[in-house]
Design a protein around this motif. Structure first.
Motif, PDB file in Angstrom:
ATOM      1  N   LEU A 144      89.004  68.842   0.812  1.00  0.00           N
ATOM      2  CA  LEU A 144      90.095  69.042   1.767  1.00  0.00           C
ATOM      3  C   LEU A 144      91.448  69.006   1.057  1.00  0.00           C
ATOM      4  O   LEU A 144      92.359  69.775   1.378  1.00  0.00           O
ATOM      5  CB  LEU A 144      90.034  67.982   2.865  1.00  0.00           C
TER       6      LEU A 144
ATOM      7  N   SER B 163      81.033  62.098   1.568  1.00  0.00           N
ATOM      8  CA  SER B 163      82.372  61.631   1.910  1.00  0.00           C
ATOM      9  C   SER B 163      83.379  61.779   0.772  1.00  0.00           C
ATOM     10  O   SER B 163      84.515  62.194   0.986  1.00  0.00           O
ATOM     11  CB  SER B 163      82.331  60.170   2.388  1.00  0.00           C
TER      12      SER B 163
ATOM     13  N   ASN C 193      78.118  69.719   0.020  1.00  0.00           N
ATOM     14  CA  ASN C 193      78.876  69.365  -1.176  1.00  0.00           C
ATOM     15  C   ASN C 193      79.317  70.648  -1.865  1.00  0.00           C
ATOM     16  O   ASN C 193      78.527  71.578  -2.015  1.00  0.00           O
ATOM     17  CB  ASN C 193      78.000  68.525  -2.121  1.00  0.00           C
TER      18      ASN C 193
ATOM     19  N   ASN D 284      83.240  63.869  -1.833  1.00  0.00           N
ATOM     20  CA  ASN D 284      83.470  65.290  -2.080  1.00  0.00           C
ATOM     21  C   ASN D 284      84.299  65.903  -0.957  1.00  0.00           C
ATOM     22  O   ASN D 284      85.124  66.791  -1.197  1.00  0.00           O
ATOM     23  CB  ASN D 284      82.131  66.020  -2.209  1.00  0.00           C
ATOM     24  N   ARG D 285      84.089  65.419   0.257  1.00  0.00           N
ATOM     25  CA  ARG D 285      84.859  65.909   1.409  1.00  0.00           C
ATOM     26  C   ARG D 285      86.351  65.696   1.185  1.00  0.00           C
ATOM     27  O   ARG D 285      87.167  66.598   1.426  1.00  0.00           O
ATOM     28  CB  ARG D 285      84.405  65.179   2.676  1.00  0.00           C
ATOM     29  N   GLN D 286      86.731  64.507   0.748  1.00  0.00           N
ATOM     30  CA  GLN D 286      88.140  64.188   0.510  1.00  0.00           C
ATOM     31  C   GLN D 286      88.722  65.103  -0.559  1.00  0.00           C
ATOM     32  O   GLN D 286      89.819  65.649  -0.407  1.00  0.00           O
ATOM     33  CB  GLN D 286      88.272  62.725   0.073  1.00  0.00           C
TER      34      GLN D 286
ATOM     35  N   ASN E 197      83.033  62.032   8.878  1.00  0.00           N
ATOM     36  CA  ASN E 197      82.655  62.811   7.707  1.00  0.00           C
ATOM     37  C   ASN E 197      81.740  63.971   8.018  1.00  0.00           C
ATOM     38  O   ASN E 197      81.409  64.759   7.133  1.00  0.00           O
ATOM     39  CB  ASN E 197      81.968  61.914   6.672  1.00  0.00           C
TER      40      ASN E 197
ATOM     41  N   TRP F 245      78.672  65.717   5.556  1.00  0.00           N
ATOM     42  CA  TRP F 245      79.264  66.032   4.255  1.00  0.00           C
ATOM     43  C   TRP F 245      79.366  64.774   3.405  1.00  0.00           C
ATOM     44  O   TRP F 245      79.666  63.692   3.922  1.00  0.00           O
ATOM     45  CB  TRP F 245      80.657  66.631   4.440  1.00  0.00           C
TER      46      TRP F 245
ATOM     47  N   LEU G 104      82.389  69.514   8.500  1.00  0.00           N
ATOM     48  CA  LEU G 104      83.206  68.481   7.860  1.00  0.00           C
ATOM     49  C   LEU G 104      83.574  67.357   8.818  1.00  0.00           C
ATOM     50  O   LEU G 104      84.047  66.298   8.411  1.00  0.00           O
ATOM     51  CB  LEU G 104      84.489  69.103   7.312  1.00  0.00           C
ATOM     52  N   THR G 105      83.412  67.593  10.087  1.00  0.00           N
ATOM     53  CA  THR G 105      83.708  66.577  11.091  1.00  0.00           C
ATOM     54  C   THR G 105      82.732  66.778  12.240  1.00  0.00           C
ATOM     55  O   THR G 105      82.133  67.849  12.366  1.00  0.00           O
ATOM     56  CB  THR G 105      85.160  66.687  11.590  1.00  0.00           C
TER      57      THR G 105
ATOM     58  N   SER H  81      77.547  75.635   0.514  1.00  0.00           N
ATOM     59  CA  SER H  81      77.660  74.170   0.527  1.00  0.00           C
ATOM     60  C   SER H  81      76.320  73.493   0.258  1.00  0.00           C
ATOM     61  O   SER H  81      76.184  72.281   0.429  1.00  0.00           O
ATOM     62  CB  SER H  81      78.215  73.691   1.872  1.00  0.00           C
TER      63      SER H  81
END
Length: 606
Positions: A231, A224, A181, A226-228, A219, A222, A210-211, A169
């Protein structure tokens, strides 16, 4: 032989002195002091704890990043001493180790030196430079090469059933970018190279969280956007578990509406933060399960040498005792007709077992799935969700029986099943590219529709049932979307139970007429259909229901653009009394039912 996954993270082996000689006020039990006694004592107590509790156990070692504090050569030299001692003493095969890089394993001085020489260095060149010390350490410890520009750089197969995917990451980190990311396109391409074995239960392992538990940020650490995307991608490929480090807090949280579980081992070497690690016992029979044992460090006398590792009580820290990666499916239903009220369509499907269900589906355009249709019926029986009696809830909601869907979705596995059933209907009926908006109708509909809107990346809204409209706050009754520009031509409504569709037609023509007047098609998907009609896609339209003998069209709405699908049909007998039921039905007259007040009467009764 028993086996465990030993999950440690954030050792933060630190320089005892900064470059130049200044004392380094670091936070780790592990440092590069010439006097190694305290660091070795810490490592030996860790080893003794594992030997005490897991003697004669095969160990898979997972390290989720930040082995060092600054990625300096000297830190990696000492990290090698400490980890090699653990590996040797616990007899861990280096082939059973997954070592993940963290942001503190990057040497940022190397980036500065590179950019000073070549200001326009590519990201690939920066990665080679910043990971140089880590790569050398990785090869020395594991006798494997580390590719700093790969996303899925390594895998580890656990007991032939669980595949840990080592993900980097940190590939986009530089002097300014510090958040986790994972480039999605690279991830997708590299994922194609992983052997496709359906029986493998995949777990993603990377450093960044991630949390957050400690920072209380949704977020985590991470990026935000790219996180969405990440997941959503993990959900699409069926990965529901993530092992991380980074936050220095032992935790376990649900993300993405509870569909994905993250487990952070905590910071192994921290003096000030939550010094902890985890052990996952691997249990494989018909099911695939990982227990979740948490160990935390307790300082007994207030100095750096007096501490012990103890097992932490999961419930106090709101963590599950186990993670179920795979659960054997319930036995399939046989073809007999079960002795509870059922609509004619159930008999059609049972007869179809003797011919071809595909022909029935094509002719009358209904949904059927052996997994979800029969599976949902199995759950109704197993959980005793079908209740007999005589119940009254509203003017139009009066029945001899009812299905307790709220009990169905209070269990995580059953809830996941219902969400997946809705998704299967959408995919089987090829609605994905047709719908512009998803509406969860009623509390249960709101809950079971969340996974679909995330998976298919559709705008979403929640609305209450029409007959309970007045009970809700005005903000709950607002659709929160304008359709003046005809942006939403096709809308999907997801709910738990549909009978004759009256409340849905009222929602379309009465409650939100200004929005729906510009909607061409309304798709409706329910878990259950409880009406009398032989199932077909058009049975919720007004032109159809008004042809039903004795159907009362009073207070109904003329809506004819509904296409309807349900997972399972279970007929619910209506109250046989007419408009005068208040006087003629003893259940209402003498208040014998489980619900004595209609929803529309509750305000006036206060």
């Amino acid at each position: 032989m028993n086996s465990i996954i030993l999950h440690i993270s954030d050792l933060h082996v630190s320089l005892d002195k900064k470059i130049g000689g200044e004392i380094n006020q670091h936070d780790s039990y592990l440092d590069t002091s010439q006097d190694e006694e305290l660091s070795i004592l810490f490592i030996d107590k860790f080893i003794a704890t594992i030997k005490r509790d897991f003697n004669d156990t095969k160990i898979y070692l997972l390290i989720t990043g930040d082995t060092t504090d600054r990625g300096e050569i000297k830190e990696f030299e000492y990290a090698y001493k400490f980890l090699n001692r653990i590996i040797t003493e616990l007899d861990i095969d280096t082939e059973n180790i997954l070592l993940i890089p963290g942001d503190h394993d990057i040497n940022r001085r190397s980036i500065e030196n590179l950019l000073e020489k070549k200001e326009d260095s590519s990201l690939e060149e920066i990665n080679i430079s910043k990971f140089k010390n880590f790569s050398d350490f990785y090869f020395k410890l594991l006798n494997k090469k580390f590719d700093p520009n790969k996303i899925i750089f390594e895998t580890l197969l656990v007991e032939g059933a669980i595949l840990l995917l080592g993900v980097n990451s940190c590939t986009k980190l530089n002097l300014t970018q510090k958040l986790g990311n994972v480039p999605i396109s690279n991830f997708e391409e590299e994922l194609k190279l992983i052997p496709k074995v359906d029986s493998y239960k995949k777990i993603i392992c990377f450093h960044h969280n991630l949390t957050s538990s400690y920072d209380n940020k949704n977020n985590g650490q991470w990026d935000s956007k790219n996180r969405q995307s990440l997941l959503n991608k993990l959900l699409n490929i069926g990965i529901e578990f993530i092992f991380t480090g980074n936050e220095h807090t032992n935790s376990c949280k649900k993300v993405f509406s509870g569909d994905i579980t993250t487990s952070d081992s905590g910071c192994l070497g921290s003096k000030k933060h939550d010094s902890a690690f985890k052990v996952y016992n691997v249990l494989i029979n018909d099911d695939i399960v990982l227990t979740n044992k948490i160990y935390s460090l307790h300082n007994t006398k207030g100095n750096d040498s007096e501490y012990e590792w103890d097992i932490r009580t999961n419930s106090i820290f709101h963590q599950p005792e186990k993670f179920i990666l795979f659960e054997k499916a319930p036995p399939k239903l046989d073809n007999e007709i079960i002795e509870i009220p059922s609509a004619e369509i159930n008999e059609v499907f049972h007869e179809a077992d003797e011919i071809k269900k595909d022909v029935i589906k094509e002719d009358i355009n209904v949904y059927y799935s052996e997994v979800f249709t029969d599976g949902l019926y199995y759950k109704v029986k197993k959980l005793n969700l079908f209740h007999s009696g005589h119940f009254h809830w509203s003017e139009t909601s009066r029945a001899h029986n009812w299905i307790d869907t709220s009990k169905l979705i209070e269990n995580k596995k059953n809830l996941s099943f219902t969400k997946n059933a809705i998704i299967d209907v959408i995919e089987k009926k090829k609605l994905v590219n047709k719908i512009d908006l998803i509406i969860g109708l009623g509390y249960e509909g709101n809950i079971i529709s969340t996974k679909a809107t995330i998976k298919f990346n559709k705008p979403y809204a929640f609305l209450p049932y029409s007959y309970r409209n007045d009970e809700h706050h005005k903000y709950e009754k607002e659709l929160n979307y304008s359709n003046e520009n005809n942006d939403f031509r096709n809308v999907l409504i997801i709910t738990d139970v549909v009978n004759d569709g009256r409340t849905i037609r009222k929602l379309i023509k009465n409650r939100h007429e200004s929005f729906f007047k510009n909607v061409n098609k309304v798709y409706v998907i329910s878990l259950f259909y409880t009406g009398e009609s032989i199932l077909n896609h058009n049975i919720l339209n007004f032109d159809f229901v008004k042809t039903i003998p004795d159907y009362n069209i009073k207070n109904d709405e003329d809506v004819n653009n509904i296409e309807f699908y349900t997972v399972k049909s279970l007929k619910v007998e209506k109250c046989p009394y007419g408009d005068d039921f208040r006087e003629t039905c003893l259940i209402v007259k003498d208040k014998l039912g489980c619900v004595n007040l209609f929803y529309d009467e509750s305000k006036s009764s206060k």
